[in-house]
Design an enzyme around this catalytic site. Structure first.
Site, mmCIF file in Angstrom:
data_model
loop_
_atom_site.group_PDB
_atom_site.id
_atom_site.type_symbol
_atom_site.label_atom_id
_atom_site.label_comp_id
_atom_site.label_asym_id
_atom_site.label_seq_id
_atom_site.Cartn_x
_atom_site.Cartn_y
_atom_site.Cartn_z
ATOM 1 N N VAL A 85 71.553 41.778 -49.951
ATOM 2 C CA VAL A 85 71.236 40.446 -49.435
ATOM 3 C C VAL A 85 70.065 39.901 -50.236
ATOM 4 C CG1 VAL A 85 70.397 39.112 -47.463
ATOM 5 C CG2 VAL A 85 72.111 40.909 -47.110
ATOM 6 N N ARG A 171 75.905 25.316 -49.606
ATOM 7 C CA ARG A 171 75.181 25.849 -48.448
ATOM 8 C C ARG A 171 74.399 24.745 -47.736
ATOM 9 N NH1 ARG A 171 73.350 31.899 -50.599
ATOM 10 N NH2 ARG A 171 75.331 32.331 -51.634
ATOM 11 N N HIS A 281 82.069 37.187 -49.636
ATOM 12 C CA HIS A 281 80.642 36.838 -49.676
ATOM 13 C C HIS A 281 80.160 36.253 -48.346
ATOM 14 C CE1 HIS A 281 77.712 36.867 -53.092
ATOM 15 N NE2 HIS A 281 76.966 36.273 -52.189
ATOM 16 N N ARG A 284 79.659 32.454 -47.869
ATOM 17 C CA ARG A 284 78.524 31.733 -48.444
ATOM 18 C C ARG A 284 78.856 31.047 -49.762
ATOM 19 N NH1 ARG A 284 73.775 33.400 -45.738
ATOM 20 N NH2 ARG A 284 72.293 33.236 -47.461
ATOM 21 N N ARG A 336 74.388 40.736 -43.177
ATOM 22 C CA ARG A 336 73.603 40.009 -42.174
ATOM 23 C C ARG A 336 73.182 40.903 -41.020
ATOM 24 N NH1 ARG A 336 77.777 35.962 -43.110
ATOM 25 N NH2 ARG A 336 76.931 33.992 -43.930
#
EC number: 1.1.2.3
Length: 390
Positions: A85, A171, A281, A284, A336
Site C-alpha cells: 500500500v 481517484r 488494484h 483504484r 486496506r
C-alpha cells in the site's frame, strides 16, 4: 477498570474499519478507502466473493486444521499476507514498520511498496525473511537497477512487479479531499488533524509522511496531487521488454501483480514469472474492471494446476480467503484491511487482525471438515451464476 478485550469489541474487520474512520483525519480516510470513478469495483469484488458458497461437512469427527502454507519456496503460517500500500505511513504513523514487525512475528509475508514512506534499508531488517518488495517500474534503467539492488541488499527475497498502472487514475475522492503528496498543510487539514489527536501526535513524532525512496531520485515542492507524486512521475508504462529486463536483474522469485486477462497468464509464465497476482488494484485504477475473483478461475484454467497464483480484492475474513483458494488461488493478500486495523488500534491492530483471520480460517475449515486450506474446494456448492455452464 479492565480494558475490553479487542476480540469482543472488534470481532470482525468491519468493526476495525468503522473505528479507523473515527480515528484518522478525513483526508487520510479518503486516501485509504477510496477507489476511482463511481467506485463500482469495490462492491463488485465483494459480490463475487459472496456468490461462492460451500456445502458444510458432517460426521467427520474432530478436525484440527493446519494453516501452514508453502509458497514460492517459503513456509508461511497461513495463506494470507500484507499487500503493498503506497503512503502507508500516511494512514497510520509508523505503519510500515508495524506491519513488517507483525508479519515477521506471525510468519506471513509483508510487501513494501516502492511508494512507501520508509526506505527498503529501514524496513528490510524488520521484515526479515518475510519481506517482499513491490516495484512500480521506473522509466530510467539506472534508477530501476539501483532500487532493485537496494531491495536485494536490504534482505527482500521476493519481488512483486506491478503492471496494471499504465497511467494515473483520477481517484475523485482524493481530489475532493485536496490531498497532496507529501501532504500540504492547510487550515482545513489542521482542523481535521485536531479532531484526531492520536493520529496527529503519532505523526508529529514520526514526522511528515514522505516518499523517502522516490524522493531520492526526484525532488518535488509538495504541491503534487496524490495521483502525480514522485512515484507517478518516475514511473514507466512497462511492456514485455521491460518485464524481461526485470527478470534478468532479479535472481529471486518474481511475482507479476495486476493480472485479469487469462490470455496474458501463459505468456507471463513463459517469460519467467514465478507467480501471478490476480488483482484489480482494489478498484483504484479502472472502474470498468471485472471482479478479480471472476478472473481467477479463468486464469487458473489458462496456466494449469501448478502455476502459483495470488489473489486480492475484497477479502475481509478467513472465509473469503477460503473462497479464493477454492477457486484456484494458492495465496491471498489484504491491503486496506491491515490499515483499517492500524487506524483502529494502532500498531497492535495488525496483530489483532491476524488473529481474527486465523481464527476465522480455522472455524470455517472445521465446518467443511478440512484439515488443510486447499481441501475446501471439495466442498464448493455450484455457483448460481455458473449453473448453466455445468
Amino acid at each position: 477498570m479492565r480494558a475490553m478485550d479487542p476480540a469482543q469489541k472488534y470481532p470482525a474487520l468491519s468493526d476495525l474499519k468503522a473505528a479507523c474512520k473515527a480515528r484518522v483525519p478525513w483526508f487520510v480516510w479518503e486516501y485509504l478507502d477510496s477507489a476511482t470513478g463511481s467506485e463500482s469495483v469495490k462492491p463488485r469484488n465483494r459480490a463475487a466473493l459472496e456468490r461462492v458458497l460451500f456445502r458444510p461437512a458432517i460426521l467427520r469427527g474432530p478436525i484440527a486444521p493446519d494453516l501452514t502454507t508453502r509458497f514460492l519456496g517459503q513456509d508461511y503460517a497461513m495463506p494470507v499476507g500484507v499487500a503493498p500500500v503506497g503512503m502507508s505511513g500516511l494512514i497510520w504513523p509508523g505503519a510500515e514498520a508495524a506491519l513488517a514487525r507483525m508479519a515477521q512475528a506471525r510468519r506471513i509475508p509483508y510487501s513494501l511498496s516502492t511508494v512507501a514512506t520508509q526506505t527498503p534499508e529501514t524496513i528490510g531488517p524488520v521484515a526479515g525473511d518475510m519481506g517482499w518488495f513491490q516495484l512500480y517500474p521506473p522509466k530510467d534503467p539506472s534508477i530501476r537497477a539501483d532500487i532493485l539492488t537496494r531491495a536485494r541488499n536490504a534482505g527482500f527475497r521476493v519481488l512483486v512487479l506491478t503492471v496494471d498502472l499504465p497511467g494515473p487514475s483520477r481517484r475523485e475522492r482524493q481530489l475532493r479531499a485536496q490531498l497532496a503528496i507529501p501532504p500540504k498543510v492547510t487550515p482545513s487539514m489542521l482542523w481535521q488533524v485536531a479532531q484526531r489527536p492520536a493520529w496527529g501526535l503519532g505523526t508529529l513524532r514520526a514526522g511528515t509522511p514522505r516518499l523517502r525512496l522516490m524522493e531520492e531520485y526526484l525532488k518535488l515542492d509538495g504541491n503534487a496531487p496524490s495521483t502525480a507524486h514522485p512515484g507517478y512521475l518516475l514511473r514507466a508504462a512497462p511492456d514485455w521488454d521491460y518485464l524481461r529486463a526485470v527478470r534478468d536483474m532479479w535472481d529471486g522469485p518474481l511475482v507479476i501483480k495486476g493480472v485479469l486477462d487469462p490470455e496474458d497468464a501463459p505468456r507471463l509464465r513463459a517469460e519467467g514469472a514465478d507467480a501471478i497476482w490476480v488483482s484489480n488494484h482494489g478498484g483504484r485504477q479502472f472502474d470498468g474492471a471485472l471482479a478479480a475473483l471472476d478472473a481467477l478461475q479463468d486464469i487458473r484454467a489458462s496456466v494449469g494446476p501448478d502455476m502459483p497464483l495470488i489473489y486480492d480484492g475484497g477479502v475481509e475474513s478467513g472465509l473469503d480467503v477460503l473462497r479464493a483458494l477454492a477457486l484456484g488461488a494458492n495465496f491471498t493478500m489484504l491491503g486496506r484491511g491491515w490499515h483499517y486495523a492500524l487506524g483502529a488500534l494502532g500498531a497492535g491492530g495488525a496483530d489483532h487482525l491476524a488473529t481474527l483471520l486465523q481464527d476465522d480460517l480455522i472455524a470455517n475449515m472445521v465446518q467443511m471438515g478440512a484439515t488443510r486450506p486447499e481441501q475446501v474446494a471439495t466442498q464448493l456448492a455450484p455457483r448460481q451464476d455458473r449453473r448453466d455452464e455445468m
